[in-house]
Design an enzyme around this catalytic site. Structure first.
Site, PDB file in Angstrom:
ATOM      1  CD  GLU A  21      -2.931  -0.971   2.315  1.00  9.69           C
ATOM      2  OE1 GLU A  21      -3.055   0.058   3.103  1.00  9.69           O
ATOM      3  OE2 GLU A  21      -3.836  -1.820   2.216  1.00  9.69           O
ATOM      4  CD  GLU A  38      -3.499  -5.978   4.071  1.00 11.90           C
ATOM      5  OE1 GLU A  38      -4.261  -4.881   4.624  1.00 11.90           O
ATOM      6  OE2 GLU A  38      -2.374  -5.867   4.083  1.00 11.90           O
TER       7      GLU A  38
HETATM    8  C1  GCO Z   1      -3.253  -1.660   5.577  1.00 10.41           C
HETATM    9  C2  GCO Z   1      -2.085  -2.656   5.976  1.00 10.41           C
HETATM   10  C3  GCO Z   1      -2.384  -3.573   7.323  1.00 10.41           C
HETATM   11  C4  GCO Z   1      -3.587  -3.096   8.150  1.00 10.41           C
HETATM   12  C5  GCO Z   1      -5.055  -3.344   7.666  1.00 10.41           C
HETATM   13  C6  GCO Z   1      -6.206  -2.688   8.242  1.00 10.41           C
HETATM   14  O1  GCO Z   1      -3.845  -2.173   4.675  1.00 10.41           O
HETATM   15  O2  GCO Z   1      -3.535  -0.626   6.261  1.00 10.41           O
HETATM   16  O3  GCO Z   1      -1.806  -3.584   5.146  1.00 10.41           O
HETATM   17  O4  GCO Z   1      -1.355  -3.464   8.093  1.00 10.41           O
HETATM   18  O5  GCO Z   1      -3.563  -3.466   9.495  1.00 10.41           O
HETATM   19  O6  GCO Z   1      -5.235  -3.012   6.334  1.00 10.41           O
HETATM   20  O7  GCO Z   1      -6.009  -1.793   8.465  1.00 10.41           O
END
Ligand code: GCO
Length: 464
Positions: free
Chosen positions: A168, A357
């Site tokens: 990200e 994710e």
């Molecule tokens: C993000 C990260 C994760 C977070 C998850 C929840 O996307 O911010 O990859 O580390 O913990 O997305 O916010």
């Protein structure tokens, strides 16, 4: 809609994701150098409750127990990240072999249990020593990052087949170098644009290095991606504001990687990134990844906001719109993952999409020895059902990883939001599988899952 794992096909990759700083602890164990998150969490009032990741889930000690838990939950793929300063304490130069040994033990134990390791190279924990030299704002970071990637492939590339270069980039450059709410806490447009451009080059450079050293590996990189809608469809200014926010949070890093350049037509402010571009950078920004990691959680509504600098837009929070939402104030809107998939599928340059994710933070109720997190079970079933809808329409999606294995350090929010399939008692480090972990485990053994099919004409609206 009723469905089983089989509906997704044999080669669909099911998994669970974690990240080094959020779970490992061992912040200064066995020669590990400090990262920017070790420094940032050491400052007061940066993190909810002044929490930090010094211990976290103590995965550095409990990795075998946690990988055994992944095995017990029938999860065949495990995504985790490498702590850069654990293997290169100063970010570059001397290797810390105890750090290398730790990841070798993690990888070897996964393989021993038949779990496929998927490694994210950079999940936000830049070595502090490099931040002292400017961090992502310093173009030297391209060299530092290349050295780190080279080191990881050299030590782990013989056994790890799946790699993701960045996690990200929009979030770590936006929150860390523009808003100052994430490490290293820098603010301002100039630091953001410099960091963003260098990160955009590194995501492509990382792909080039991996493929040049281990051509047989599969390499991708991950992006946060939200379904964006104008707050008022019949309001031209809201529609324009939504297009700007979409360009910023969804397109800014994907499109240069695909060879399409920065989306300056929809976000004029991006013209200023020119300042940081060197000859041939346009070419250096592009690389043909084997897959794109999609990280979707929610839908955002955007309205015109004349006083907001640069984008003149603001996001209307879910709690203000009186809709079901998670502890992160993110709307529970399963069609958002359908829409995100359809939009990514429209880029012909993308070969394959893996959802790296998806998950939710709710206030889990802890009963004696069990955690009744029914909302998370329904969330997962409803979002996975949307993935199936998209797949059945021919979208090139071939994997789904739940965020996350166990409750962990959620960045600026500390330990308050709990995303895990497994709960952690941070006083005793006791793990307790939640209802959602048991459900995911049964689903992966091909049990039936049910979801109210929540697609409607709304979810057909795709902001182009
Ligand atoms: C993000 C990260 C994760 C977070 C998850 C929840 O996307 O911010 O990859 O580390 O913990 O997305 O916010």
């Amino acid at each position: 809609m009723l469905f089983t794992r089989n509906d997704f096909g044999e080669d669909f990759k099911w998994g669970v994701s974690t990240a080094a700083y959020q779970i490992e602890g061992g912040h200064n164990a066995d020669g590990k150098g400090p990262s920017i998150w070790d420094s940032f969490t050491g400052k007061k009032k940066k993190i909810f409750n002044n929490d930090n990741g010094n211990i976290a889930c103590d995965y550095y000690k409990h990795y075998a127990e946690d990988i055994a838990l992944i095995y017990k939950l029938n999860i065949p793929n495990h995504r985790f990240s490498i702590s850069w300063s654990r293997i290169l304490p100063n970010g570059i130069g001397a290797v810390n072999h105890k750090g290398i040994d730790f990841y070798n033990r993690v990888i070897d134990f996964c393989l021993e249990l038949g779990i496929e390791p998927w490694i994210t190279l950079y999940h936000w924990d830049l070595p502090e020593a490099l931040q002292q030299k400017g961090g992502w704002v310093n173009r030297e970071v391209i060299h530092w990052f290349s050295y780190f990637v080279d080191c990881c492939i050299k030590y782990f590339g013989d056994r790890v087949k799946y790699w993701m270069v960045l996690n990200e980039p929009m979030v770590f450059t936006g929150a860390g170098y523009f808003l100052g709410v994430h490490a290293p806490g820098k603010k301002g447009l100039s630091s953001f644009l410099a960091a963003a451009h260098h990160a955009a080059i590194c995501q492509a450079e990382g792909g080039r290095i991996i493929k040049s050293l281990r051509g047989e590996c599969k390499v991708g990189t991950t992006f946060s991606y939200s379904h964006i809608e104008p707050y008022r469809y019949n309001n031209e200014k809201d529609v324009k504001a939504a297009a700007k926010v979409d360009a910023l949070i969804n397109r800014m890093f994907i499109e240069p990687l695909l060879g399409l350049g920065y989306p300056t037509a929809d976000l004029k402010i991006l013209d200023r990134i020119e300042r940081f571009m060197h000859p041939n950078d346009e070419k250096k920004l592009a690389f043909e990844m084997d897959f794109i990691g999609l990280q979707n959680y929610t839908r955002e509504f955007v309205s015109y906001a004349p006083l907001m600098p640069f984008v003149k837009a603001k996001i209307i929070k879910a709690s203000k719109r009186n809709v079901e939402h998670t502890l992160m104030d993110w709307e529970v809107y399963p069609p958002s993952i359908y829409n995100a998939l359809k939009r990514l599928h429209n880029y012909k340059e993308i070969k394959e999409i893996i959802i790296t994710e998806n998950g939710a933070a709710f206030n889990d109720s802890f009963e004696e020895y069990r955690v009744e997190d029914f909302k998370r079970v329904r969330f997962l079933q409803d979002y996975i059902a949307q993935v199936l809808l998209a797949k059945r329409e021919g979208v090139k999606v071939n994997g789904y990883f739940v965020w996350t294995l166990m409750d962990n350090f959620e960045w600026a929010e500390g330990y308050y939001p709990k995303f895990g399939l497994v709960s952690v008692d941070f006083k005793t480090q006791k793990r307790t599988v939640k209802n959602s972990g048991s459900w995911y485990s049964c689903f992966l053994k091909n049990a039936l899952a049910a979801s109210k099919e929540c697609r409607n004409e709304e979810s057909e609206k795709i902001i182009l």
